[in-house]
Structure formats: structure tokens, C-alpha cells
Motif scaffolding. Structure first.
Motif, PDB file in Angstrom:
ATOM      1  N   PHE A   7       0.836  -1.206   0.000  1.00  0.00           N
ATOM      2  CA  PHE A   7       0.000   0.000   0.000  1.00  0.00           C
ATOM      3  C   PHE A   7       0.869   1.253   0.000  1.00  0.00           C
ATOM      4  CE2 PHE A   7      -2.316   3.259   2.457  1.00  0.00           C
ATOM      5  CZ  PHE A   7      -3.402   3.447   1.601  1.00  0.00           C
ATOM      6  N   SER A   8       1.896   1.263   0.827  1.00  0.00           N
ATOM      7  CA  SER A   8       2.793   2.415   0.910  1.00  0.00           C
ATOM      8  C   SER A   8       3.567   2.618  -0.392  1.00  0.00           C
ATOM      9  CB  SER A   8       3.776   2.235   2.069  1.00  0.00           C
ATOM     10  OG  SER A   8       3.083   2.120   3.284  1.00  0.00           O
ATOM     11  N   LEU A   9       4.033   1.533  -0.973  1.00  0.00           N
ATOM     12  CA  LEU A   9       4.724   1.631  -2.262  1.00  0.00           C
ATOM     13  C   LEU A   9       3.785   2.125  -3.353  1.00  0.00           C
ATOM     14  CD1 LEU A   9       7.024  -1.507  -2.449  1.00  0.00           C
ATOM     15  CD2 LEU A   9       7.725   0.886  -2.452  1.00  0.00           C
TER      16      LEU A   9
ATOM     17  N   ALA B 210       5.815  18.478  -6.646  1.00  0.00           N
ATOM     18  CA  ALA B 210       6.597  17.242  -6.514  1.00  0.00           C
ATOM     19  C   ALA B 210       7.418  17.261  -5.234  1.00  0.00           C
ATOM     20  CB  ALA B 210       7.497  17.058  -7.734  1.00  0.00           C
ATOM     21  N   LYS B 211       7.988  18.406  -4.913  1.00  0.00           N
ATOM     22  CA  LYS B 211       8.780  18.526  -3.686  1.00  0.00           C
ATOM     23  C   LYS B 211       7.903  18.373  -2.444  1.00  0.00           C
ATOM     24  CE  LYS B 211      12.191  21.431  -5.909  1.00  0.00           C
ATOM     25  NZ  LYS B 211      12.673  22.783  -6.110  1.00  0.00           N
ATOM     26  N   LEU B 212       6.704  18.946  -2.483  1.00  0.00           N
ATOM     27  CA  LEU B 212       5.783  18.795  -1.356  1.00  0.00           C
ATOM     28  C   LEU B 212       5.349  17.337  -1.205  1.00  0.00           C
ATOM     29  CD1 LEU B 212       3.581  22.004  -1.721  1.00  0.00           C
ATOM     30  CD2 LEU B 212       5.139  21.429   0.153  1.00  0.00           C
ATOM     31  N   PHE B 213       5.020  16.695  -2.331  1.00  0.00           N
ATOM     32  CA  PHE B 213       4.650  15.284  -2.251  1.00  0.00           C
ATOM     33  C   PHE B 213       5.799  14.467  -1.677  1.00  0.00           C
ATOM     34  CE2 PHE B 213       4.990  11.015  -3.916  1.00  0.00           C
ATOM     35  CZ  PHE B 213       3.840  10.466  -3.368  1.00  0.00           C
ATOM     36  N   ALA B 214       7.005  14.691  -2.184  1.00  0.00           N
ATOM     37  CA  ALA B 214       8.170  13.930  -1.715  1.00  0.00           C
ATOM     38  C   ALA B 214       8.398  14.149  -0.223  1.00  0.00           C
ATOM     39  CB  ALA B 214       9.411  14.321  -2.516  1.00  0.00           C
ATOM     40  N   SER B 215       8.182  15.359   0.246  1.00  0.00           N
ATOM     41  CA  SER B 215       8.359  15.657   1.668  1.00  0.00           C
ATOM     42  C   SER B 215       7.343  14.906   2.524  1.00  0.00           C
ATOM     43  CB  SER B 215       8.215  17.160   1.916  1.00  0.00           C
ATOM     44  OG  SER B 215       9.199  17.869   1.218  1.00  0.00           O
ATOM     45  N   PHE B 216       6.075  14.993   2.143  1.00  0.00           N
ATOM     46  CA  PHE B 216       5.037  14.316   2.927  1.00  0.00           C
ATOM     47  C   PHE B 216       5.156  12.798   2.815  1.00  0.00           C
ATOM     48  CE2 PHE B 216       2.908  18.518   2.588  1.00  0.00           C
ATOM     49  CZ  PHE B 216       2.832  18.774   3.944  1.00  0.00           C
ATOM     50  N   TYR B 217       5.549  12.320   1.646  1.00  0.00           N
ATOM     51  CA  TYR B 217       5.716  10.874   1.491  1.00  0.00           C
ATOM     52  C   TYR B 217       6.883  10.383   2.349  1.00  0.00           C
ATOM     53  CZ  TYR B 217       6.306   6.258  -0.476  1.00  0.00           C
ATOM     54  OH  TYR B 217       6.435   4.901  -0.618  1.00  0.00           O
ATOM     55  N   ALA B 218       7.931  11.180   2.457  1.00  0.00           N
ATOM     56  CA  ALA B 218       9.067  10.788   3.307  1.00  0.00           C
ATOM     57  C   ALA B 218       8.640  10.713   4.772  1.00  0.00           C
ATOM     58  CB  ALA B 218      10.215  11.786   3.133  1.00  0.00           C
ATOM     59  N   LEU B 219       7.839  11.664   5.226  1.00  0.00           N
ATOM     60  CA  LEU B 219       7.335  11.618   6.609  1.00  0.00           C
ATOM     61  C   LEU B 219       6.433  10.403   6.812  1.00  0.00           C
ATOM     62  CD1 LEU B 219       6.507  15.399   7.087  1.00  0.00           C
ATOM     63  CD2 LEU B 219       8.370  14.123   8.165  1.00  0.00           C
ATOM     64  N   PHE B 220       5.535  10.182   5.871  1.00  0.00           N
ATOM     65  CA  PHE B 220       4.656   9.015   5.932  1.00  0.00           C
ATOM     66  C   PHE B 220       5.476   7.722   5.929  1.00  0.00           C
ATOM     67  CE2 PHE B 220       2.786   5.657   3.307  1.00  0.00           C
ATOM     68  CZ  PHE B 220       1.706   5.312   4.082  1.00  0.00           C
TER      69      PHE B 220
ATOM     70  N   GLY C 117       8.527   7.101   6.929  1.00  0.00           N
ATOM     71  CA  GLY C 117       9.207   6.833   8.193  1.00  0.00           C
ATOM     72  C   GLY C 117       8.284   6.152   9.181  1.00  0.00           C
ATOM     73  N   ILE C 118       7.059   6.652   9.277  1.00  0.00           N
ATOM     74  CA  ILE C 118       6.076   6.061  10.184  1.00  0.00           C
ATOM     75  C   ILE C 118       5.649   4.687   9.677  1.00  0.00           C
ATOM     76  CG2 ILE C 118       3.739   6.335  11.109  1.00  0.00           C
ATOM     77  CD1 ILE C 118       4.302   9.406  10.973  1.00  0.00           C
ATOM     78  N   ALA C 119       5.417   4.567   8.381  1.00  0.00           N
ATOM     79  CA  ALA C 119       4.967   3.289   7.805  1.00  0.00           C
ATOM     80  C   ALA C 119       6.028   2.209   7.982  1.00  0.00           C
ATOM     81  CB  ALA C 119       4.629   3.471   6.325  1.00  0.00           C
ATOM     82  N   PHE C 120       7.281   2.549   7.772  1.00  0.00           N
ATOM     83  CA  PHE C 120       8.351   1.555   7.893  1.00  0.00           C
ATOM     84  C   PHE C 120       8.479   1.079   9.339  1.00  0.00           C
ATOM     85  CE2 PHE C 120      12.837   0.330   8.437  1.00  0.00           C
ATOM     86  CZ  PHE C 120      12.899  -0.674   7.478  1.00  0.00           C
ATOM     87  N   LEU C 121       8.473   2.009  10.274  1.00  0.00           N
ATOM     88  CA  LEU C 121       8.577   1.627  11.684  1.00  0.00           C
ATOM     89  C   LEU C 121       7.357   0.824  12.138  1.00  0.00           C
ATOM     90  CD1 LEU C 121      10.093   4.883  13.205  1.00  0.00           C
ATOM     91  CD2 LEU C 121      11.243   2.711  12.747  1.00  0.00           C
ATOM     92  N   SER C 122       6.181   1.193  11.646  1.00  0.00           N
ATOM     93  CA  SER C 122       4.968   0.447  11.991  1.00  0.00           C
ATOM     94  C   SER C 122       5.021  -0.971  11.440  1.00  0.00           C
ATOM     95  CB  SER C 122       3.735   1.162  11.437  1.00  0.00           C
ATOM     96  OG  SER C 122       3.625   2.442  12.004  1.00  0.00           O
ATOM     97  N   THR C 123       5.535  -1.106  10.236  1.00  0.00           N
ATOM     98  CA  THR C 123       5.643  -2.426   9.625  1.00  0.00           C
ATOM     99  C   THR C 123       6.601  -3.314  10.414  1.00  0.00           C
ATOM    100  OG1 THR C 123       5.174  -1.480   7.452  1.00  0.00           O
ATOM    101  CG2 THR C 123       6.214  -3.636   7.488  1.00  0.00           C
TER     102      THR C 123
END
Length: 117
Positions: free
Chosen positions: A35-37, A77-87, A89-95
Motif C-alpha cells: 500500500f505504501s509503495l 513534486a517537492k511537497l509530495f516527496a516531503s510528505f511521502y518521506a514523513l509518511f 518513516g512512520i509506515a516503515f517503523l509500523s511495519t
């Protein structure tokens, strides 16, 4: 609401059932990663106007904490990349937490049972 995990006063789950629980949690983690990918791939393709393969590559590297590959050409694109990077980090740790939760629970359960004996 009854928890799926056994209570500390319950017997330790048999090993085969434990392996099934680990598999179930692992499969749930795979769904979270997919889902994250998917979010990252579609977002990079849409906002950065890069190919699907490059978008998947960027999403994979961001999700695992490696960092972006392609420069982001627009502010969107920069805003998306920023928010996706924050998301990410949380998604990876949650997984990681989901994968290790049944293992940690079993270890704590074993330690607690041994303490009572």
C-alpha cells in the motif's frame, strides 16, 4: 473486546499456531508495504512526471530510508516527496513493529510464565 493474543494467565500458544500467527502478521506487513509503495509510486509518477519504474524506484528508496534518486522538478513534486518521506518513516517503523509483535509477545509471555513457576 477480546484480544487475539493470549493473556498472561493462559498457556503458551503451541509452536505451530505461533508460526501461523507470525505468518499472518507478516502478510499484513506485506500489505502495508505494498500500500505504501503504491501511494509513493503513483504520487511520484503524477507529481514528478517520471516513468513508472523510476517512480517505483524512488518510492522504494524513500520507504526504506535510503533517500530520493531523481530531483523533484516542481514545488508540488517537492511537497509530495516531503510528505511521502514523513509518511514512509512512520509506515516503515509500523511495519517492523507489526512483524516483531508476535515474537516479542511470545518472549514476554514465556518470561512471565517462568517467573510464576
Amino acid at each position: 473486546m477480546k484480544s487475539e493474543l493470549e493473556h498472561r494467565s493462559d498457556q503458551i500458544l503451541p509452536f505451530k499456531k505461533f508460526l501461523l500467527r507470525v505468518l499472518k502478521y507478516f502478510l499484513f506487513s506485506i500489505v502495508l508495504i505494498a500500500f505504501s509503495l503504491g501511494i509513493g509510486t503513483v504520487g511520484y509518477h503524477h507529481y514528478a512526471n517520471i516513468s513508472w519504474v523510476d517512480a517505483f524506484y524512488n518510492a522504494s528508496l524513500i520507504l526504506t530510508g535510503m533517500g530520493p534518486v531523481d530531483p523533484m522538478p516542481t514545488d508540488n513534486a517537492k511537497l509530495f516527496a516531503s510528505f511521502y518521506a514523513l509518511f514512509s518513516g512512520i509506515a516503515f517503523l509500523s511495519t517492523v513493529a507489526v512483524i516483531f509483535a508476535p515474537i516479542a509477545h511470545r518472549l514476554l509471555h514465556i518470561l512471565h510464565v517462568k517467573e510464576e513457576d
